[in-house]
Design an enzyme around this catalytic site. Structure first.
Site, PDB file in Angstrom:
ATOM      1  N   GLU A  14      -5.108  14.385  -7.883  1.00 40.31           N
ATOM      2  CA  GLU A  14      -5.122  14.753  -9.300  1.00 40.31           C
ATOM      3  C   GLU A  14      -6.260  15.723  -9.629  1.00 40.31           C
ATOM      4  O   GLU A  14      -7.434  15.452  -9.337  1.00 40.31           O
ATOM      5  CB  GLU A  14      -5.249  13.493 -10.172  1.00 40.31           C
ATOM      6  CG  GLU A  14      -5.111  13.810 -11.657  1.00 40.31           C
ATOM      7  CD  GLU A  14      -4.971  12.585 -12.553  1.00 40.31           C
ATOM      8  OE1 GLU A  14      -4.848  11.463 -12.035  1.00 40.31           O
ATOM      9  OE2 GLU A  14      -4.982  12.775 -13.776  1.00 40.31           O
ATOM     10  N   LYS A  28      -6.982   3.426 -16.593  1.00 37.68           N
ATOM     11  CA  LYS A  28      -6.378   4.306 -15.572  1.00 37.68           C
ATOM     12  C   LYS A  28      -7.356   5.429 -15.223  1.00 37.68           C
ATOM     13  O   LYS A  28      -7.519   5.796 -14.063  1.00 37.68           O
ATOM     14  CB  LYS A  28      -5.049   4.871 -16.076  1.00 37.68           C
ATOM     15  CG  LYS A  28      -4.238   5.641 -15.026  1.00 37.68           C
ATOM     16  CD  LYS A  28      -4.621   7.096 -14.888  1.00 37.68           C
ATOM     17  CE  LYS A  28      -3.781   7.811 -13.828  1.00 37.68           C
ATOM     18  NZ  LYS A  28      -4.209   9.209 -13.635  1.00 37.68           N
ATOM     19  N   ASP A  73      -8.252  -0.749   0.618  1.00 37.37           N
ATOM     20  CA  ASP A  73      -6.954  -1.098   0.052  1.00 37.37           C
ATOM     21  C   ASP A  73      -6.954  -0.796  -1.453  1.00 37.37           C
ATOM     22  O   ASP A  73      -7.490  -1.573  -2.248  1.00 37.37           O
ATOM     23  CB  ASP A  73      -6.722  -2.598   0.330  1.00 37.37           C
ATOM     24  CG  ASP A  73      -5.350  -3.090  -0.116  1.00 37.37           C
ATOM     25  OD1 ASP A  73      -4.734  -2.467  -0.997  1.00 37.37           O
ATOM     26  OD2 ASP A  73      -4.911  -4.121   0.411  1.00 37.37           O
ATOM     27  N   HIS A  99      -8.366  19.847 -17.812  1.00 29.25           N
ATOM     28  CA  HIS A  99      -7.324  19.437 -16.880  1.00 29.25           C
ATOM     29  C   HIS A  99      -6.394  20.606 -16.572  1.00 29.25           C
ATOM     30  O   HIS A  99      -6.057  20.863 -15.427  1.00 29.25           O
ATOM     31  CB  HIS A  99      -6.545  18.298 -17.527  1.00 29.25           C
ATOM     32  CG  HIS A  99      -5.679  17.552 -16.572  1.00 29.25           C
ATOM     33  ND1 HIS A  99      -6.192  16.713 -15.614  1.00 29.25           N
ATOM     34  CD2 HIS A  99      -4.337  17.541 -16.404  1.00 29.25           C
ATOM     35  CE1 HIS A  99      -5.196  16.205 -14.910  1.00 29.25           C
ATOM     36  NE2 HIS A  99      -4.068  16.687 -15.377  1.00 29.25           N
TER      37      HIS A  99
HETATM   38  P1  NAD Z   1      -9.641  -7.645   9.428  1.00 25.53           P
HETATM   39  O1  NAD Z   1      -9.019  -8.976   9.638  1.00 25.53           O
HETATM   40  O2  NAD Z   1      -9.086  -6.485  10.156  1.00 25.53           O
HETATM   41  O3  NAD Z   1     -11.207  -7.698   9.775  1.00 25.53           O
HETATM   42  C1  NAD Z   1     -12.101  -8.696   9.362  1.00 25.53           C
HETATM   43  C2  NAD Z   1     -12.732  -9.330  10.571  1.00 25.53           C
HETATM   44  O4  NAD Z   1     -13.706  -8.445  11.133  1.00 25.53           O
HETATM   45  C3  NAD Z   1     -13.491 -10.603  10.243  1.00 25.53           C
HETATM   46  O5  NAD Z   1     -12.646 -11.683  10.418  1.00 25.53           O
HETATM   47  C4  NAD Z   1     -14.676 -10.620  11.203  1.00 25.53           C
HETATM   48  O6  NAD Z   1     -14.515 -11.510  12.252  1.00 25.53           O
HETATM   49  C5  NAD Z   1     -14.743  -9.199  11.760  1.00 25.53           C
HETATM   50  N1  NAD Z   1     -16.015  -8.514  11.460  1.00 25.53           N
HETATM   51  C6  NAD Z   1     -16.686  -7.671  12.268  1.00 25.53           C
HETATM   52  N2  NAD Z   1     -17.801  -7.227  11.720  1.00 25.53           N
HETATM   53  C7  NAD Z   1     -17.879  -7.766  10.493  1.00 25.53           C
HETATM   54  C8  NAD Z   1     -18.805  -7.664   9.410  1.00 25.53           C
HETATM   55  N3  NAD Z   1     -19.925  -6.930   9.488  1.00 25.53           N
HETATM   56  N4  NAD Z   1     -18.524  -8.356   8.286  1.00 25.53           N
HETATM   57  C9  NAD Z   1     -17.404  -9.112   8.185  1.00 25.53           C
HETATM   58  N5  NAD Z   1     -16.500  -9.227   9.172  1.00 25.53           N
HETATM   59  C10 NAD Z   1     -16.734  -8.574  10.332  1.00 25.53           C
HETATM   60  O7  NAD Z   1      -9.651  -7.225   7.898  1.00 25.53           O
HETATM   61  P2  NAD Z   1      -9.822  -7.997   6.542  1.00 25.53           P
HETATM   62  O8  NAD Z   1     -10.970  -7.375   5.832  1.00 25.53           O
HETATM   63  O9  NAD Z   1      -9.816  -9.461   6.726  1.00 25.53           O
HETATM   64  O10 NAD Z   1      -8.460  -7.608   5.773  1.00 25.53           O
HETATM   65  C11 NAD Z   1      -8.292  -6.336   5.171  1.00 25.53           C
HETATM   66  C12 NAD Z   1      -6.873  -5.862   5.352  1.00 25.53           C
HETATM   67  O11 NAD Z   1      -5.964  -6.827   4.846  1.00 25.53           O
HETATM   68  C13 NAD Z   1      -6.564  -4.602   4.612  1.00 25.53           C
HETATM   69  O12 NAD Z   1      -5.896  -3.731   5.481  1.00 25.53           O
HETATM   70  C14 NAD Z   1      -5.618  -5.056   3.489  1.00 25.53           C
HETATM   71  O13 NAD Z   1      -4.759  -4.004   3.105  1.00 25.53           O
HETATM   72  C15 NAD Z   1      -4.889  -6.180   4.152  1.00 25.53           C
HETATM   73  N6  NAD Z   1      -4.236  -7.162   3.286  1.00 25.53           N
HETATM   74  C16 NAD Z   1      -4.391  -7.196   1.932  1.00 25.53           C
HETATM   75  C17 NAD Z   1      -3.763  -8.153   1.169  1.00 25.53           C
HETATM   76  C18 NAD Z   1      -3.949  -8.209  -0.336  1.00 25.53           C
HETATM   77  O14 NAD Z   1      -3.240  -8.919  -1.053  1.00 25.53           O
HETATM   78  N7  NAD Z   1      -4.911  -7.515  -0.895  1.00 25.53           N
HETATM   79  C19 NAD Z   1      -2.960  -9.107   1.788  1.00 25.53           C
HETATM   80  C20 NAD Z   1      -2.832  -9.083   3.175  1.00 25.53           C
HETATM   81  C21 NAD Z   1      -3.485  -8.120   3.917  1.00 25.53           C
END
Ligand code: NAD
Length: 424
Positions: free
Chosen positions: A86, A264, A280, A378
């Protein structure tokens, strides 16, 4: 927090070529050659990586990444990459941040870094007793959650708290368990979803009911990012501008029709940084709008008021579940380069920067609306898109756009006509 002497006040940044801007950003952020080269590559995602990220890949779509200047956040200058299609979003942040830079820029804080996973329990005969039976097992539940992710626990995160709610619904009374987890530098969706799925059979057993849904809540109200800034009245063009902006805020605060557009505009800035860092956007959007309606009526995510000195003070507070690891953040090379530009070492710092960008964006939109109107700024940028859509190439784009703006006719048919005239 380390206070650096680097300045985000890069004069003439918008007039530089993309290559010059990359050099300036690389110098500011100390980027290595690989990160700079990655930024230089258009359509910069490896097709094999794309195949691993989602299903049925046929292509990838490149969204421009602009860098917002003039931001001073908690005493430290920062350049902020923003991915958006945008026009005028990046320019608005630069202008808004410039007008509060000398007053100190933005001050931010964070409520905490906890996510909530929900487990839905159905068919519980004695919900009140079941609630207490579950709460009595807090230590056991905490240990089971932590066992799902020992790495997270080693990093200082893990289970923090437990809530059990009794929820009357159209389908009868439900028992809803909240697992509250500190996910450190991860957004944490996958992490807490795993915990919810692991705990659900036990919770069902203890409650005497059955479990159904097991997933995080995107209303991440234990992970609120906050930012505030003060704009001196002379920096924004006088008292009439300030009063107009306050009236614009009062409108948004009172009216959901206006608040939706007001918010927005905030998300124009927020989502652009969320996307640029591989986070996300839908999670952050959902959380923001749910939080805006938390009192039962949808309202503004920002608050504005006049200080004792007559300055304009703005504040924002919204859920900011973003990470530096997990999801696409680590694997998308452009997201990695963008995180390097930001120089953030924690998800908290990223969240706080994003809140400041949201506030700056809101300032820009309100100021334009309360003065010249949104279209002036804009349309000047949008005219370029219209010119390109009409077939203009190279130098024709700028010439056609300028004529469209001058005539106040930023339309496809006018662009086609102007282009035909230019080409004789
Ligand atoms: P992930 O599971 O890929 O990574 C998280 C893992 O990384 C942790 O479990 C941990 O063991 C490890 N890790 C390594 N270094 C770390 C640090 N410094 N701090 C914390 N953890 C560390 O990702 P996530 O963050 O659990 O999930 C994010 C993803 O889930 C996104 O892609 C999102 O789009 C997706 N998602 C979103 C929804 C929603 O409703 N918003 C639902 C399902 C999935």
């Amino acid at each position: 927090m380390s206070i650096s002497n680097l300045t985000s006040r890069i004069s003439g940044f918008h007039r530089m070529s993309a290559e010059e801007r990359r050099e300036a950003v690389a110098a500011f952020a100390g980027l290595d050659g690989a990160a700079t080269a990655q930024l230089a590559r258009d359509g910069n995602i490896d097709p094999h990586l794309a195949e691993h990220m989602i299903e049925n890949v046929v292509s990838s779509i490149a969204i421009p990444v602009g860098v917002a200047t003039n931001l001073r956040i908690d005493g430290e200058d920062v350049l902020v990459p923003m991915a958006t299609e945008e026009s005028s979003v990046v320019a608005a942040v630069c202008n808004s941040a410039r007008q509060c830079y000398d007053r100190g820029g933005f001050t931010t804080s964070m409520s905490g870094g906890e996510m909530i996973a929900q487990v839905q329990l159905l068919g519980v005969a004695d919900p009140e007793s079941a609630r207490l039976r579950i709460l009595e097992r807090r230590a056991e539940i905490g240990a089971l959650c932590d066992a799902c992710d020992p790495m997270l626990v080693r990093l200082g995160g893990g289970f923090r708290d437990l809530e059990v709610r009794i929820l009357p619904s159209r389908g009868g009374t439900m028992v809803i368990v909240h697992l509250i987890v500190d996910t450190r530098d991860a957004m944490g969706a996958n992490t807490v979803n795993t915990m919810a799925e692991t705990l659900a059979p036990r919770l069902a057993e203890w409650s005497g009911g059955r479990s159904l849904l097991r997933i995080l809540s995107n209303l991440a109200d234990r992970r609120l990012a906050r930012a505030r800034a003060v704009w001196p009245v002379e920096a924004i063009g006088g008292e009439a501008v300030r009063d107009g902006m306050l009236a614009a805020y009062h409108f948004a605060e009172a009216d959901p029709y206006r608040a939706a557009t007001h918010n927005k505009g905030i998300m124009n800035g927020v989502s652009a940084v969320v996307l640029a860092t591989g986070n996300d956007t839908r999670a952050v959007e959902a959380g923001a709008h749910a939080y805006a309606a938390r009192a039962g009526r949808y309202t503004s995510l920002t608050h504005w008021e006049m200080t004792a000195e007559g300055e304009l003070a703005g504040m924002i507070e919204l859920p900011m579940p973003v990470g530096l690891v997990g999801g696409a953040t680590k694997i998308h090379p452009t997201a990695q380069a963008c995180l390097k530009i930001l120089g953030v070492k924690t998800a908290e710092r990223l969240a706080r920067i994003i809140a400041a960008v949201g506030l700056a964006q809101n300032f820009g939109a309100m100021k334009a609306l309360a003065t010249v109107g949104i279209q002036q700024g804009h349309m000047a940028l949008h005219a370029h898109n219209v010119a390109i859509a009409a077939g203009a190439v190279g130098e024709e784009v700028g010439r056609v756009a300028a004529i469209l703006v001058e005539r106040r006719q930023v339309r496809q048919d006018a662009a086609t006509e102007v282009l035909a005239q230019l080409r004789g």
